[in-house]
Design a protein around this motif. Structure first.
Motif, short mmCIF file in Angstrom:
data_model
loop_
_atom_site.label_atom_id
_atom_site.label_comp_id
_atom_site.label_asym_id
_atom_site.label_seq_id
_atom_site.Cartn_x
_atom_site.Cartn_y
_atom_site.Cartn_z
N THR A 22 -17.10 5.26 -13.47
CA THR A 22 -16.64 5.70 -12.15
C THR A 22 -15.35 6.51 -12.27
O THR A 22 -15.19 7.54 -11.62
CB THR A 22 -16.45 4.49 -11.21
OG1 THR A 22 -17.68 3.77 -11.14
CG2 THR A 22 -16.02 4.92 -9.83
N LEU A 23 -14.43 6.04 -13.11
CA LEU A 23 -13.19 6.79 -13.33
C LEU A 23 -13.49 8.16 -13.94
O LEU A 23 -12.90 9.16 -13.53
CB LEU A 23 -12.25 6.01 -14.26
CG LEU A 23 -11.60 4.76 -13.66
CD1 LEU A 23 -10.89 3.97 -14.76
CD2 LEU A 23 -10.64 5.12 -12.54
N ASP A 24 -14.40 8.19 -14.89
CA ASP A 24 -14.78 9.45 -15.54
C ASP A 24 -15.38 10.41 -14.52
O ASP A 24 -15.02 11.58 -14.45
CB ASP A 24 -15.75 9.16 -16.66
CG ASP A 24 -16.01 10.36 -17.55
OD1 ASP A 24 -15.23 11.33 -17.51
OD2 ASP A 24 -17.00 10.32 -18.31
N TRP A 25 -16.30 9.91 -13.72
CA TRP A 25 -16.95 10.72 -12.69
C TRP A 25 -15.91 11.23 -11.69
O TRP A 25 -15.88 12.41 -11.36
CB TRP A 25 -18.02 9.90 -12.00
CG TRP A 25 -18.68 10.59 -10.87
CD1 TRP A 25 -19.60 11.59 -10.94
CD2 TRP A 25 -18.45 10.35 -9.47
NE1 TRP A 25 -19.97 11.98 -9.67
CE2 TRP A 25 -19.28 11.23 -8.75
CE3 TRP A 25 -17.64 9.47 -8.78
CZ2 TRP A 25 -19.31 11.26 -7.37
CZ3 TRP A 25 -17.67 9.49 -7.40
CH2 TRP A 25 -18.50 10.38 -6.71
N GLY A 26 -15.06 10.34 -11.22
CA GLY A 26 -14.04 10.72 -10.26
C GLY A 26 -13.00 11.66 -10.83
O GLY A 26 -12.40 12.46 -10.11
N ASN A 27 -12.80 11.60 -12.12
CA ASN A 27 -11.79 12.42 -12.76
C ASN A 27 -12.24 13.87 -12.96
O ASN A 27 -11.49 14.69 -13.46
CB ASN A 27 -11.37 11.81 -14.11
CG ASN A 27 -10.06 12.37 -14.60
OD1 ASN A 27 -9.13 12.56 -13.82
ND2 ASN A 27 -9.98 12.63 -15.88
N GLU A 28 -13.44 14.19 -12.55
CA GLU A 28 -13.93 15.57 -12.66
C GLU A 28 -12.99 16.54 -11.94
O GLU A 28 -12.89 17.69 -12.32
CB GLU A 28 -15.34 15.70 -12.08
CG GLU A 28 -16.39 15.03 -12.93
CD GLU A 28 -16.59 15.70 -14.28
OE1 GLU A 28 -16.63 16.94 -14.33
OE2 GLU A 28 -16.69 14.97 -15.28
N VAL A 29 -12.32 16.07 -10.90
CA VAL A 29 -11.37 16.93 -10.18
C VAL A 29 -9.93 16.57 -10.53
O VAL A 29 -9.00 16.95 -9.84
CB VAL A 29 -11.60 16.87 -8.65
CG1 VAL A 29 -12.91 17.54 -8.28
CG2 VAL A 29 -11.54 15.47 -8.12
N LYS A 30 -9.76 15.82 -11.61
CA LYS A 30 -8.47 15.48 -12.22
C LYS A 30 -7.51 14.63 -11.38
O LYS A 30 -6.30 14.81 -11.46
CB LYS A 30 -7.74 16.74 -12.69
CG LYS A 30 -8.56 17.61 -13.61
CD LYS A 30 -8.89 16.89 -14.89
CE LYS A 30 -9.71 17.78 -15.80
NZ LYS A 30 -10.64 17.09 -16.62
N PRO A 31 -7.98 13.67 -10.59
CA PRO A 31 -7.04 12.85 -9.84
C PRO A 31 -6.31 11.82 -10.70
O PRO A 31 -5.35 11.22 -10.24
CB PRO A 31 -7.91 12.15 -8.79
CG PRO A 31 -9.22 12.02 -9.47
CD PRO A 31 -9.35 13.28 -10.29
N LEU A 32 -6.75 11.62 -11.95
CA LEU A 32 -6.11 10.62 -12.79
C LEU A 32 -4.99 11.20 -13.64
O LEU A 32 -4.42 10.51 -14.48
CB LEU A 32 -7.14 9.94 -13.70
CG LEU A 32 -8.25 9.19 -13.00
CD1 LEU A 32 -9.20 8.57 -14.01
CD2 LEU A 32 -7.69 8.13 -12.08
#
Length: 65
Positions: A22-32
């Motif tokens: 989930t973190l990897d998927w969400g990080n596609e737009v670099k929020p992490l």
């Protein structure tokens, strides 16, 4: 995750793989970008020897429901 190595308990569980994916998927737009601890966690989970096959199994079981 502060002070924790895994999401639940003292060992890796399916929850860790789901969160890493989930973190990897969400990080596609670099929020992490401002969360180096979460990026490090995600990288550690993916570095585990059986991580990719386990992630695929978990996602398949979730999709089947």
């Amino acid at each position: 995750m502060r002070g924790r190595q895994f999401v639940v308990g003292d060992g890796v569980t399916v929850a860790d793989f789901v969160l890493a994916y989930t973190l990897d998927w969400g990080n596609e737009v670099k929020p992490l970008g401002d969360c180096p601890a979460l990026l490090s966690y995600m990288e550690r989970m993916y570095a585990r020897p059986n991580a990719p096959p386990r992630i695929a199994q978990v996602l398949a079981s979730i999709a089947a429901k």
